[in-house]
Design a protein around this motif. Structure first.
Motif, PDB file in Angstrom:
ATOM      1  N   GLU A   1       0.852  -1.183   0.000  1.00 55.24           N
ATOM      2  CA  GLU A   1       0.000   0.000   0.000  1.00 55.24           C
ATOM      3  C   GLU A   1       0.888   1.232   0.000  1.00 55.24           C
ATOM      4  O   GLU A   1       1.744   1.395   0.878  1.00 55.24           O
ATOM      5  CB  GLU A   1      -0.928   0.007   1.218  1.00 55.24           C
ATOM      6  CG  GLU A   1      -2.002  -1.062   1.174  1.00 55.24           C
ATOM      7  CD  GLU A   1      -3.027  -0.895   2.275  1.00 55.24           C
ATOM      8  OE1 GLU A   1      -2.699  -0.250   3.302  1.00 55.24           O
ATOM      9  OE2 GLU A   1      -4.159  -1.400   2.124  1.00 55.24           O
ATOM     10  N   ILE A   2       0.679   2.093  -0.994  1.00 44.37           N
ATOM     11  CA  ILE A   2       1.450   3.326  -1.121  1.00 44.37           C
ATOM     12  C   ILE A   2       0.600   4.464  -0.555  1.00 44.37           C
ATOM     13  O   ILE A   2      -0.498   4.734  -1.050  1.00 44.37           O
ATOM     14  CB  ILE A   2       1.808   3.619  -2.585  1.00 44.37           C
ATOM     15  CG1 ILE A   2       2.440   2.389  -3.242  1.00 44.37           C
ATOM     16  CG2 ILE A   2       2.734   4.832  -2.670  1.00 44.37           C
ATOM     17  CD1 ILE A   2       3.738   1.956  -2.628  1.00 44.37           C
ATOM     18  N   VAL A   3       1.082   5.129   0.474  1.00 47.38           N
ATOM     19  CA  VAL A   3       0.333   6.217   1.113  1.00 47.38           C
ATOM     20  C   VAL A   3       0.525   7.496   0.294  1.00 47.38           C
ATOM     21  O   VAL A   3       1.656   7.946   0.096  1.00 47.38           O
ATOM     22  CB  VAL A   3       0.817   6.431   2.558  1.00 47.38           C
ATOM     23  CG1 VAL A   3       0.065   7.603   3.194  1.00 47.38           C
ATOM     24  CG2 VAL A   3       0.612   5.161   3.371  1.00 47.38           C
ATOM     25  N   TYR A   4      -0.583   8.060  -0.204  1.00 46.37           N
ATOM     26  CA  TYR A   4      -0.480   9.284  -0.996  1.00 46.37           C
ATOM     27  C   TYR A   4      -1.101  10.499  -0.311  1.00 46.37           C
ATOM     28  O   TYR A   4      -0.952  11.636  -0.789  1.00 46.37           O
ATOM     29  CB  TYR A   4      -1.131   9.084  -2.365  1.00 46.37           C
ATOM     30  CG  TYR A   4      -2.626   8.884  -2.338  1.00 46.37           C
ATOM     31  CD1 TYR A   4      -3.514   9.959  -2.391  1.00 46.37           C
ATOM     32  CD2 TYR A   4      -3.170   7.596  -2.272  1.00 46.37           C
ATOM     33  CE1 TYR A   4      -4.883   9.774  -2.376  1.00 46.37           C
ATOM     34  CE2 TYR A   4      -4.532   7.400  -2.259  1.00 46.37           C
ATOM     35  CZ  TYR A   4      -5.381   8.489  -2.318  1.00 46.37           C
ATOM     36  OH  TYR A   4      -6.750   8.287  -2.294  1.00 46.37           O
ATOM     37  N   ASP A   5      -1.787  10.301   0.820  1.00 44.76           N
ATOM     38  CA  ASP A   5      -2.374  11.438   1.531  1.00 44.76           C
ATOM     39  C   ASP A   5      -2.590  11.043   2.988  1.00 44.76           C
ATOM     40  O   ASP A   5      -2.657   9.859   3.331  1.00 44.76           O
ATOM     41  CB  ASP A   5      -3.708  11.844   0.900  1.00 44.76           C
ATOM     42  CG  ASP A   5      -4.160  13.238   1.335  1.00 44.76           C
ATOM     43  OD1 ASP A   5      -3.377  13.935   2.009  1.00 44.76           O
ATOM     44  OD2 ASP A   5      -5.298  13.625   1.015  1.00 44.76           O
ATOM     45  N   THR A   6      -2.693  12.056   3.844  1.00 49.64           N
ATOM     46  CA  THR A   6      -2.960  11.851   5.268  1.00 49.64           C
ATOM     47  C   THR A   6      -4.071  12.797   5.698  1.00 49.64           C
ATOM     48  O   THR A   6      -3.965  14.012   5.498  1.00 49.64           O
ATOM     49  CB  THR A   6      -1.699  12.107   6.117  1.00 49.64           C
ATOM     50  OG1 THR A   6      -0.660  11.217   5.694  1.00 49.64           O
ATOM     51  CG2 THR A   6      -1.992  11.858   7.585  1.00 49.64           C
ATOM     52  N   LEU A   7      -5.150  12.239   6.248  1.00 51.78           N
ATOM     53  CA  LEU A   7      -6.300  13.024   6.689  1.00 51.78           C
ATOM     54  C   LEU A   7      -6.247  13.197   8.201  1.00 51.78           C
ATOM     55  O   LEU A   7      -5.893  12.268   8.929  1.00 51.78           O
ATOM     56  CB  LEU A   7      -7.607  12.327   6.285  1.00 51.78           C
ATOM     57  CG  LEU A   7      -7.787  12.050   4.792  1.00 51.78           C
ATOM     58  CD1 LEU A   7      -9.083  11.282   4.550  1.00 51.78           C
ATOM     59  CD2 LEU A   7      -7.781  13.355   3.997  1.00 51.78           C
TER      60      LEU A   7
END
Length: 373
Positions: A299-305
């Motif tokens: 899983e490639i993390v592209y954003d953080t909420l």
């Protein structure tokens, strides 16, 4: 004096009957139906009041609350790809039987004895011990013959000793006994970019040798891996690439270590003829049993909420509005919220401050209800 001795014949003492009178009054009351009904009604009302108080206490204690807190949630996309390493194959220096002196997955230093190769299985060595001693004696006779020229000695029974060779580590690294044929890929040659439907029917193939197995000269028996750097290569869509194009490294979660993130630095990016993007990340952290992997999901993390965490069961809908119940000033109040993301049994929401006391089971309370627990 005559007045003092005078008898009061006109007074008479009457015996008291106070207790009997009270018992008689209660008995008379019980004989009248109306009074009896009023007494029962009073007892019933008292029981109702007590039952309500007990039930209310139990109801309050069954209401559970949760203190909200601020948190962040990763937003990833999933891909599949190949793991490669800086791998060096160690070949058998002679034919025979291999016996390992190391444990797979352990790091060794240069010059460490990895294995030995014998001309016959170890379990048969005891049968050859006398033979080896005899050969030693014959060798001594040959030596004496060359040095002293003893022509009377008989050397016809002499035969050579079968050699035992030690296999040593040519450089430091992590040892693996599993050789699958994909060692030719990596930073010293080229990175593999395969889709799942392009994988061979038997993937990754290969096998791990065990101690005591027969080997042949120049046969691969061990590989030594650089466990400080490893590589992950994958084919991703152009849409996925646009999500991460603005950065040079990415946070990655692998399926074989889902709780431990690693940072991958991009070392190669190519476009293929299908409009896809081929990406290779270099990773410099040991995680899980990465050295045993070839094909893995990541899983490639592209954003953080960012938001406030509340339990999933606390959400409810009132008049078409989604929200939660919170305890404020001893009252149950409805608060409208916006769900940002969901993870397991919790929601990340907006329009809510941290350290709010949220009702976890809203079906047990009503808006405006007093709550002091």
């Amino acid at each position: 004096m005559r007045g003092k001795n005078r008898k009061t014949d006109h007074l008479k003492v009457i015996s008291g009957h106070g207790k009997d009178t009270a018992v008689k009054s209660l008995a008379d009351l019980s004989r009248k139906p109306i009074y009896f009904l009023l007494l029962l009604l009073a007892l019933f009302l008292l029981a109702q009041i007590l039952a309500g108080w007990v039930w209310g206490t139990i109801g309050y204690t069954s209401v559970r609350t949760f203190m909200s807190y601020e948190d962040a949630m990763d937003v990833p996309f999933s891909i599949r790809g190949m793991l490669t390493f800086e791998e060096d194959i160690v070949l058998a220096p002679q034919a025979g039987f291999v016996y390992y002196n190391i444990e797979e997955g352990k790091r060794v230093s240069a010059g460490k004895v990895l294995a030995q190769i014998t001309g016959y299985p170890v379990e048969e060595r005891s049968a050859h011990e006398d033979e080896k001693r005899a050969v030693a004696r014959y060798a001594q006779k040959v030596k004496d013959w060359f040095l002293q020229g003893d022509e009377d000695s008989d050397y016809s029974g002499f035969f050579p000793v079968t050699r035992e060779l030690l296999v040593k580590a040519p450089q430091p690294g992590l040892v693996s006994l599993h050789i699958d044929g994909w060692e030719k890929y990596g930073p010293h040659s080229q990175f593999p970019y395969l889709r799942e439907d392009e994988l061979p029917e038997e993937f990754p193939g290969g096998r791990a040798l065990g101690s005591g197995e027969r080997v042949y000269r120049l046969m691969p028996i061990i590989k030594i891996m650089n466990n400080y750097r490893w590589y992950f290569s994958a084919v991703i869509t152009f849409e996925q690439w646009e999500l991460i194009a603005g950065q040079s490294s990415d946070r990655i979660y692998f399926s074989f270590a889902p709780e431990t993130p690693v940072w991958g630095e991009r070392v190669e990016v190519n476009s293929n003829e299908h409009g896809e993007v081929e990406v290779t990340w270099q990773i410099d952290r040991r995680v899980g049993n990465f050295f045993e992997q070839r094909w893995s999901e990541a899983e490639i993390v592209y954003d953080t909420l960012k938001g406030v965490v509340v339990p999933a069961g606390s959400l409810l809908e009132v008049d078409g509005v989604e929200g939660i119940y919170v305890v404020e000033g001893g009252k149950i109040n409805f608060r409208e919220i916006t769900v940002i993301a969901e993870k397991e049994d919790y929601f990340l929401v907006g329009d809510l401050e941290h350290n709010e006391r949220v009702v976890k089971n809203p079906s047990r309370v009503k808006e405006g209800q007093s709550f002091f627990w």
